[in-house]
Design a protein around this motif. Structure first.
Motif, PDB file in Angstrom:
ATOM      1  N   ARG A  82       0.805  -1.216   0.000  1.00 20.81           N
ATOM      2  CA  ARG A  82       0.000   0.000   0.000  1.00 20.81           C
ATOM      3  C   ARG A  82       0.846   1.278   0.000  1.00 20.81           C
ATOM      4  O   ARG A  82       0.538   2.220  -0.724  1.00 20.81           O
ATOM      5  N   LEU A  83       1.899   1.342   0.807  1.00 25.13           N
ATOM      6  CA  LEU A  83       2.737   2.542   0.856  1.00 25.13           C
ATOM      7  C   LEU A  83       3.398   2.809  -0.488  1.00 25.13           C
ATOM      8  O   LEU A  83       3.457   3.948  -0.947  1.00 25.13           O
ATOM      9  N   PHE A  84       3.908   1.766  -1.103  1.00 22.37           N
ATOM     10  CA  PHE A  84       4.554   1.874  -2.415  1.00 22.37           C
ATOM     11  C   PHE A  84       3.568   2.385  -3.459  1.00 22.37           C
ATOM     12  O   PHE A  84       3.852   3.318  -4.213  1.00 22.37           O
ATOM     13  N   ARG A  85       2.396   1.807  -3.484  1.00 20.36           N
ATOM     14  CA  ARG A  85       1.391   2.189  -4.477  1.00 20.36           C
ATOM     15  C   ARG A  85       0.888   3.617  -4.236  1.00 20.36           C
ATOM     16  O   ARG A  85       0.713   4.389  -5.176  1.00 20.36           O
ATOM     17  N   ALA A  86       0.671   3.969  -2.977  1.00 22.77           N
ATOM     18  CA  ALA A  86       0.218   5.323  -2.648  1.00 22.77           C
ATOM     19  C   ALA A  86       1.279   6.357  -3.045  1.00 22.77           C
ATOM     20  O   ALA A  86       0.945   7.430  -3.560  1.00 22.77           O
ATOM     21  N   ALA A  87       2.556   6.024  -2.830  1.00 21.39           N
ATOM     22  CA  ALA A  87       3.639   6.949  -3.211  1.00 21.39           C
ATOM     23  C   ALA A  87       3.634   7.188  -4.710  1.00 21.39           C
ATOM     24  O   ALA A  87       3.796   8.321  -5.174  1.00 21.39           O
ATOM     25  N   TRP A  88       3.420   6.129  -5.498  1.00 18.86           N
ATOM     26  CA  TRP A  88       3.375   6.291  -6.951  1.00 18.86           C
ATOM     27  C   TRP A  88       2.200   7.156  -7.369  1.00 18.86           C
ATOM     28  O   TRP A  88       2.328   8.026  -8.233  1.00 18.86           O
ATOM     29  N   LEU A  89       1.040   6.934  -6.782  1.00 22.91           N
ATOM     30  CA  LEU A  89      -0.123   7.733  -7.154  1.00 22.91           C
ATOM     31  C   LEU A  89       0.091   9.205  -6.802  1.00 22.91           C
ATOM     32  O   LEU A  89      -0.241  10.097  -7.585  1.00 22.91           O
ATOM     33  N   PRO A 102      -7.063   5.942  -1.184  1.00 26.91           N
ATOM     34  CA  PRO A 102      -7.568   7.321  -1.131  1.00 26.91           C
ATOM     35  C   PRO A 102      -6.978   8.194  -2.237  1.00 26.91           C
ATOM     36  O   PRO A 102      -7.657   9.090  -2.759  1.00 26.91           O
ATOM     37  N   GLU A 103      -5.731   7.930  -2.622  1.00 26.47           N
ATOM     38  CA  GLU A 103      -5.057   8.711  -3.665  1.00 26.47           C
ATOM     39  C   GLU A 103      -5.708   8.543  -5.043  1.00 26.47           C
ATOM     40  O   GLU A 103      -5.464   9.346  -5.933  1.00 26.47           O
ATOM     41  N   ARG A 104      -6.552   7.541  -5.197  1.00 29.27           N
ATOM     42  CA  ARG A 104      -7.241   7.326  -6.480  1.00 29.27           C
ATOM     43  C   ARG A 104      -8.054   8.559  -6.864  1.00 29.27           C
ATOM     44  O   ARG A 104      -8.220   8.884  -8.038  1.00 29.27           O
ATOM     45  N   ALA A 105      -8.542   9.299  -5.878  1.00 26.11           N
ATOM     46  CA  ALA A 105      -9.358  10.491  -6.121  1.00 26.11           C
ATOM     47  C   ALA A 105      -8.576  11.602  -6.813  1.00 26.11           C
ATOM     48  O   ALA A 105      -9.177  12.548  -7.327  1.00 26.11           O
ATOM     49  N   LEU A 106      -7.259  11.482  -6.876  1.00 23.61           N
ATOM     50  CA  LEU A 106      -6.429  12.507  -7.508  1.00 23.61           C
ATOM     51  C   LEU A 106      -6.446  12.431  -9.039  1.00 23.61           C
ATOM     52  O   LEU A 106      -5.854  13.269  -9.700  1.00 23.61           O
ATOM     53  N   PHE A 107      -7.122  11.426  -9.615  1.00 24.04           N
ATOM     54  CA  PHE A 107      -7.117  11.187 -11.060  1.00 24.04           C
ATOM     55  C   PHE A 107      -8.537  11.177 -11.617  1.00 24.04           C
ATOM     56  O   PHE A 107      -9.448  10.677 -10.974  1.00 24.04           O
ATOM     57  N   SER A 108      -8.675  11.682 -12.827  1.00 23.12           N
ATOM     58  CA  SER A 108      -9.979  11.615 -13.479  1.00 23.12           C
ATOM     59  C   SER A 108     -10.321  10.167 -13.834  1.00 23.12           C
ATOM     60  O   SER A 108     -11.458   9.737 -13.670  1.00 23.12           O
ATOM     61  N   ASP A 109      -9.333   9.439 -14.326  1.00 25.06           N
ATOM     62  CA  ASP A 109      -9.481   8.027 -14.688  1.00 25.06           C
ATOM     63  C   ASP A 109      -8.138   7.341 -14.514  1.00 25.06           C
ATOM     64  O   ASP A 109      -7.095   8.002 -14.575  1.00 25.06           O
ATOM     65  N   ILE A 110      -8.172   6.031 -14.306  1.00 31.68           N
ATOM     66  CA  ILE A 110      -6.961   5.223 -14.418  1.00 31.68           C
ATOM     67  C   ILE A 110      -7.282   4.129 -15.425  1.00 31.68           C
ATOM     68  O   ILE A 110      -8.256   3.395 -15.274  1.00 31.68           O
ATOM     69  N   HIS A 111      -6.477   4.065 -16.473  1.00 35.07           N
ATOM     70  CA  HIS A 111      -6.645   3.063 -17.529  1.00 35.07           C
ATOM     71  C   HIS A 111      -5.530   2.022 -17.380  1.00 35.07           C
ATOM     72  O   HIS A 111      -4.391   2.374 -17.093  1.00 35.07           O
ATOM     73  N   TYR A 112      -5.870   0.756 -17.610  1.00 31.22           N
ATOM     74  CA  TYR A 112      -4.928  -0.341 -17.413  1.00 31.22           C
ATOM     75  C   TYR A 112      -4.799  -1.180 -18.681  1.00 31.22           C
ATOM     76  O   TYR A 112      -5.798  -1.620 -19.242  1.00 31.22           O
ATOM     77  N   LEU A 113      -3.571  -1.409 -19.090  1.00 30.13           N
ATOM     78  CA  LEU A 113      -3.264  -2.300 -20.199  1.00 30.13           C
ATOM     79  C   LEU A 113      -2.222  -3.286 -19.678  1.00 30.13           C
ATOM     80  O   LEU A 113      -1.190  -2.871 -19.147  1.00 30.13           O
TER      81      LEU A 113
END
Length: 190
Positions: free
Chosen positions: A65-72, A100-111
């Motif tokens: 979680r910390l790693f992923r939150a830092a990237w976001l 919670p950091e997901r709210a900082l983006f309009s969308d996240i697209h995954y390929l």
């Protein structure tokens, strides 16, 4: 606009889309990242996720979680320059979407880059010894690859899959570039 919950102060904040190029180790993410950097540099910032994989961010939780939150957080701050981020690394929607950091983006697209299991096994086994790809670790990655293939369309949002089995890296990078530009609404000049 972002508002401080403590004092109510408001300031402009760009919420741009984030593009995640993901997939199991050995499918070509790092190679594609290098090729995308050259071809998208005029409009996007392309980042390789492993650059921040260090002890301070390798928390004990299974979801890192910390790693992923830092990237976001870092991607959201880069977005303030007006340029979207393409993040190349192993991440799937259940690891980013609940943060919670997901709210900082309009969308996240995954390929997700994928390849046939035998090819993936060969690629991982051929890596230098210092990368520590022993049989248990290879088997674990093959299980992860199978899980991605089975669940890609059920994830929210779903993963777009690109098979790299018999495709040169330059062609894979071209397919990823076209995917990004189509989502961004940009012309896909060569």
């Amino acid at each position: 606009m972002v508002r401080c919950v403590e004092c109510g102060h408001r300031w402009p904040f760009r919420r741009l889309p984030l593009y995640c190029v993901t997939g199991p180790s050995g499918t070509g993410k790092s190679t594609v990242a290098g090729l995308l950097t050259a071809s998208l540099a005029d409009r996007f910032v392309v980042l390789e996720q492993d650059v921040l994989w260090q002890a301070g961010l390798q928390d004990d939780s299974a979801d890192h979680r910390l790693f992923r939150a830092a990237w976001l957080r870092m991607a959201a701050m880069i977005h303030q320059s007006g340029r979207p981020v393409v993040l190349c690394g192993t991440v799937v929607p259940p690891e980013f979407e609940p943060l919670p950091e997901r709210a900082l983006f309009s969308d996240i697209h995954y390929l997700a880059l994928t390849c046939e299991p035998m090819v993936l096994r060969e690629r991982l086994a051929a890596r230098p010894a210092w990368r520590q790809w022993d049989e248990p670790r290879i088997s674990e990655m093959l299980e992860y690859a199978a899980w991605i293939d089975r669940n890609a369309q059920e994830m929210q949002p779903p993963l777009t899959l690109v098979d790299t089995t018999d495709v040169p890296a330059i062609e894979t990078a071209g397919a990823v570039r076209r995917w990004i530009l189509a989502l961004e609404g940009c012309p896909t000049r060569s």
